[in-house]
Design an enzyme around this catalytic site. Structure first.
Site, PDB file in Angstrom:
ATOM      1  N   GLU A  23     -40.569 -73.146 -64.620  1.00 58.91           N
ATOM      2  CA  GLU A  23     -40.158 -72.675 -63.668  1.00 58.91           C
ATOM      3  C   GLU A  23     -41.662 -72.409 -62.783  1.00 58.91           C
ATOM      4  O   GLU A  23     -42.707 -72.584 -63.714  1.00 58.91           O
ATOM      5  CB  GLU A  23     -40.279 -71.259 -64.201  1.00 58.91           C
ATOM      6  CG  GLU A  23     -38.548 -71.044 -64.213  1.00 58.91           C
ATOM      7  CD  GLU A  23     -38.151 -69.206 -64.839  1.00 58.91           C
ATOM      8  OE1 GLU A  23     -36.780 -69.283 -65.116  1.00 58.91           O
ATOM      9  OE2 GLU A  23     -39.380 -68.517 -64.345  1.00 58.91           O
ATOM     10  N   CYS A  44     -41.446 -70.131 -75.401  1.00 61.64           N
ATOM     11  CA  CYS A  44     -42.577 -69.757 -75.355  1.00 61.64           C
ATOM     12  C   CYS A  44     -42.734 -69.564 -77.014  1.00 61.64           C
ATOM     13  O   CYS A  44     -41.430 -69.089 -77.387  1.00 61.64           O
ATOM     14  CB  CYS A  44     -43.020 -68.284 -74.488  1.00 61.64           C
ATOM     15  SG  CYS A  44     -44.147 -67.820 -74.934  1.00 61.64           S
ATOM     16  N   SER A 104     -52.404 -58.806 -71.983  1.00 63.95           N
ATOM     17  CA  SER A 104     -50.561 -58.316 -71.600  1.00 63.95           C
ATOM     18  C   SER A 104     -50.470 -57.441 -73.421  1.00 63.95           C
ATOM     19  O   SER A 104     -50.437 -57.716 -74.601  1.00 63.95           O
ATOM     20  CB  SER A 104     -49.503 -59.466 -71.852  1.00 63.95           C
ATOM     21  OG  SER A 104     -49.343 -59.952 -70.861  1.00 63.95           O
ATOM     22  N   CYS A 138     -40.746 -64.800 -65.540  1.00 63.43           N
ATOM     23  CA  CYS A 138     -40.965 -65.737 -66.093  1.00 63.43           C
ATOM     24  C   CYS A 138     -39.920 -66.279 -67.143  1.00 63.43           C
ATOM     25  O   CYS A 138     -39.257 -65.446 -67.538  1.00 63.43           O
ATOM     26  CB  CYS A 138     -42.118 -65.991 -66.665  1.00 63.43           C
ATOM     27  SG  CYS A 138     -42.261 -64.764 -68.324  1.00 63.43           S
ATOM     28  N   CYS A 179     -47.873 -69.573 -59.749  1.00 58.63           N
ATOM     29  CA  CYS A 179     -47.881 -68.862 -60.544  1.00 58.63           C
ATOM     30  C   CYS A 179     -47.040 -70.068 -61.655  1.00 58.63           C
ATOM     31  O   CYS A 179     -46.235 -70.536 -61.256  1.00 58.63           O
ATOM     32  CB  CYS A 179     -46.941 -67.861 -60.590  1.00 58.63           C
ATOM     33  SG  CYS A 179     -46.408 -67.514 -62.365  1.00 58.63           S
ATOM     34  N   CYS A 229     -42.219 -61.799 -77.599  1.00 57.08           N
ATOM     35  CA  CYS A 229     -41.767 -60.418 -76.867  1.00 57.08           C
ATOM     36  C   CYS A 229     -40.949 -60.483 -76.969  1.00 57.08           C
ATOM     37  O   CYS A 229     -39.977 -60.853 -75.629  1.00 57.08           O
ATOM     38  CB  CYS A 229     -43.245 -60.473 -75.797  1.00 57.08           C
ATOM     39  SG  CYS A 229     -44.211 -61.247 -75.708  1.00 57.08           S
TER      40      CYS A 229
HETATM   41  N1  SAH Z   1     -47.610 -65.477 -72.534  1.00 59.18           N
HETATM   42  C1  SAH Z   1     -48.916 -64.982 -71.434  1.00 59.18           C
HETATM   43  C2  SAH Z   1     -48.269 -65.369 -70.459  1.00 59.18           C
HETATM   44  C3  SAH Z   1     -46.770 -64.596 -69.889  1.00 59.18           C
HETATM   45  S1  SAH Z   1     -46.196 -64.159 -68.205  1.00 59.18           S
HETATM   46  C4  SAH Z   1     -48.756 -63.363 -71.548  1.00 59.18           C
HETATM   47  O1  SAH Z   1     -47.999 -62.830 -72.321  1.00 59.18           O
HETATM   48  O2  SAH Z   1     -49.400 -62.584 -71.185  1.00 59.18           O
HETATM   49  C5  SAH Z   1     -47.274 -63.472 -67.362  1.00 59.18           C
HETATM   50  C6  SAH Z   1     -46.317 -61.608 -67.843  1.00 59.18           C
HETATM   51  O3  SAH Z   1     -45.388 -61.125 -67.728  1.00 59.18           O
HETATM   52  C7  SAH Z   1     -46.858 -60.885 -69.210  1.00 59.18           C
HETATM   53  O4  SAH Z   1     -47.869 -59.879 -68.587  1.00 59.18           O
HETATM   54  C8  SAH Z   1     -45.935 -61.013 -69.236  1.00 59.18           C
HETATM   55  O5  SAH Z   1     -45.459 -60.219 -70.635  1.00 59.18           O
HETATM   56  C9  SAH Z   1     -44.813 -60.259 -68.240  1.00 59.18           C
HETATM   57  N2  SAH Z   1     -43.331 -60.282 -68.958  1.00 59.18           N
HETATM   58  C10 SAH Z   1     -42.179 -61.146 -68.585  1.00 59.18           C
HETATM   59  N3  SAH Z   1     -41.153 -60.511 -68.959  1.00 59.18           N
HETATM   60  C11 SAH Z   1     -40.869 -59.996 -68.036  1.00 59.18           C
HETATM   61  C12 SAH Z   1     -40.443 -59.093 -67.608  1.00 59.18           C
HETATM   62  N4  SAH Z   1     -38.673 -59.150 -67.801  1.00 59.18           N
HETATM   63  N5  SAH Z   1     -40.608 -58.014 -66.987  1.00 59.18           N
HETATM   64  C13 SAH Z   1     -41.691 -57.439 -66.300  1.00 59.18           C
HETATM   65  N6  SAH Z   1     -42.718 -58.811 -66.892  1.00 59.18           N
HETATM   66  C14 SAH Z   1     -42.267 -59.370 -67.616  1.00 59.18           C
END
Ligand code: SAH
Length: 387
Positions: free
Chosen positions: A114, A134, A245, A364, A127, A138
């Site tokens: 995406e 990934c 994060s 994402c 973005c 998380c």
């Molecule tokens: N791997 C990187 C980039 C991830 S996406 C990272 O962990 O930072 C960027 C941000 O979006 C991250 O802080 C991630 O935790 C957050 N994110 C992912 N899924 C989410 C969701 N469902 N709601 C809110 N934030 C989310």
């Protein structure tokens, strides 16, 4: 959770016409400079053609080899035979009322990623994704639900930027005043620091004046927190912004939410982020996805303030975006406010991130999942994309 959306699906007219058809040939942005130089040499062409071709795609917005009028006609035909200007196909294009556009892109090996264009306050931000899937796992995030498949190549990351930049032109009602793509956030699918080398190469090409002219200070790289890689990024000497994060203020809770924390631990992450600030002078942003009832209790607010007070840091609170099938909640307003007040009272700068394009699953990994599910389903039961 189910509204009719201002989105594009099979029933609506896209603002851009996308060619269907077989998968593309290798993308020209993915051919390393020396390989392309050799390929050109075999055809009696000088090395400077490499930059000419790249400039056409990146800076001049040329979308076919045929239209590259500064190249000999015969060469244009040979290039078109061997390569494609862009190798990724748009599988789905959705847009929200707030002018956020999301592309689900099909790669040459049929995987999907995406990329999102956010148009806000007179500026356009891309973005981009760095991996298919990934590997960080998380627990609240859609991108990692099936693990990581592979790293994206330099060309695939650049192509996302080119496609989103081209979209600023194509979707503008006044082409003379299309917003310029000036900002990049590396916050799509994947863990950017797990694919650091290719990412840095893509960003260097994007930053060139013959590229997309996006300066390092306008690029933010978001990471789950990999201390050794954060140091490496600091040592690159570039002025990229770093977003870490965090999502929890103590190791016990963070390991539950962010499994990789088990190996890294908060102390090492914060120490590497401090080092990043010392080396680059760039303030670090800490992202904190707020999960109602899980990491937004008063003691978490106090611990978080205690952790960040005195650090050159800024906190972005991100209310969780629902992911179908995951057992988490968005925070209550009062709990969010308590977090904000507690951080502010301690002198920690804090903002709540605005929801952009939430109706098109802009968080994402969410939309790719739905598209993959719909592609895999028998035609008779194709679900429409709804949230
Ligand atoms: N791997 C990187 C980039 C991830 S996406 C990272 O962990 O930072 C960027 C941000 O979006 C991250 O802080 C991630 O935790 C957050 N994110 C992912 N899924 C989410 C969701 N469902 N709601 C809110 N934030 C989310």
């Amino acid at each position: 959770m189910s509204a009719t959306l201002p989105i594009l699906d099979s029933d609506s007219t896209p603002p851009v016409a996308y060619a269907p058809g077989p998968l593309a040939k290798p993308g020209i942005l993915d051919v390393p400079a020396d390989t392309l130089r050799a390929w050109l040499g075999e055809r009696g062409q000088p090395p400077m053609r490499v930059n000419q071709i790249r400039r056409q795609v990146l800076a001049s917005r040329t979308t076919t080899f045929e239209a590259m009028s500064d190249l000999p006609k015969q060469l244009r035909a040979e290039l078109a035979e061997a390569f494609s200007v862009l190798s990724m196909r748009v599988e789905k294009h959705l847009f929200a009322k707030d002018d956020t556009h999301k592309l689900v892109l099909r790669l040459n090996d049929d995987r999907m990623i995406e990329a999102v264009l956010i148009q806000d306050d007179g500026r356009a931000t891309a973005c981009i994704s760095t991996q298919v899937g990934c590997g960080m796992g998380c627990v609240f995030c859609a991108s990692g639900l099936n693990g990581v498949v592979r790293n994206l190549t330099t060309g695939e990351m650049l192509e996302q930027l080119v496609m989103l930049r081209n979209l600023t032109d194509a979707t503008s009602t006044n082409p003379d005043r299309a917003l310029r793509l000036t900002n990049v956030v590396v916050m799509g699918m994947g863990e950017p620091l797990a694919n650091l080398e290719s990412l840095l190469e893509a960003l260097a090409i994007a930053g060139d004046k013959n590229g997309l002219g996006i300066g390092a200070r306008h690029v933010t790289i978001s990471t789950v927190g990999l201390p050794a890689k954060i140091r490496k990024l600091a040592e690159s000497g570039k002025q990229y912004s770093l977003a870490v994060s965090l999502h929890a203020p103590n190791d016990e809770l963070r390991t539950r939410i962010v499994p990789t924390n088990d190996k890294t631990g908060l102390d090492a992450i914060l120490a590497s982020a401090d080092e990043f600030y010392e080396k680059t002078g760039r303030q670090v942003t800490y992202e904190y996805v707020v999960l109602g009832g899980l990491n937004d209790l008063p003691q978490h607010a106090k611990q978080l303030a205690g952790l960040l007070v005195g650090r050159k840091a800024h906190v972005n609170l991100i209310p969780w975006n629902d992911v179908e099938g995951l057992p988490y909640n968005r925070p209550q307003d009062a709990d969010l406010q308590y977090l904000i007040d507690t951080l502010r009272k301690s002198g920690v700068s804090v903002k709540v991130r605005k929801r952009k394009g939430s109706e098109i699953d802009a968080a994402c990994g969410q939309l790719r999942r739905k598209v993959e599910m719909s592609v895999a389903a028998p035609a008779a039961s194709l679900p429409t994309v709804e949230v």
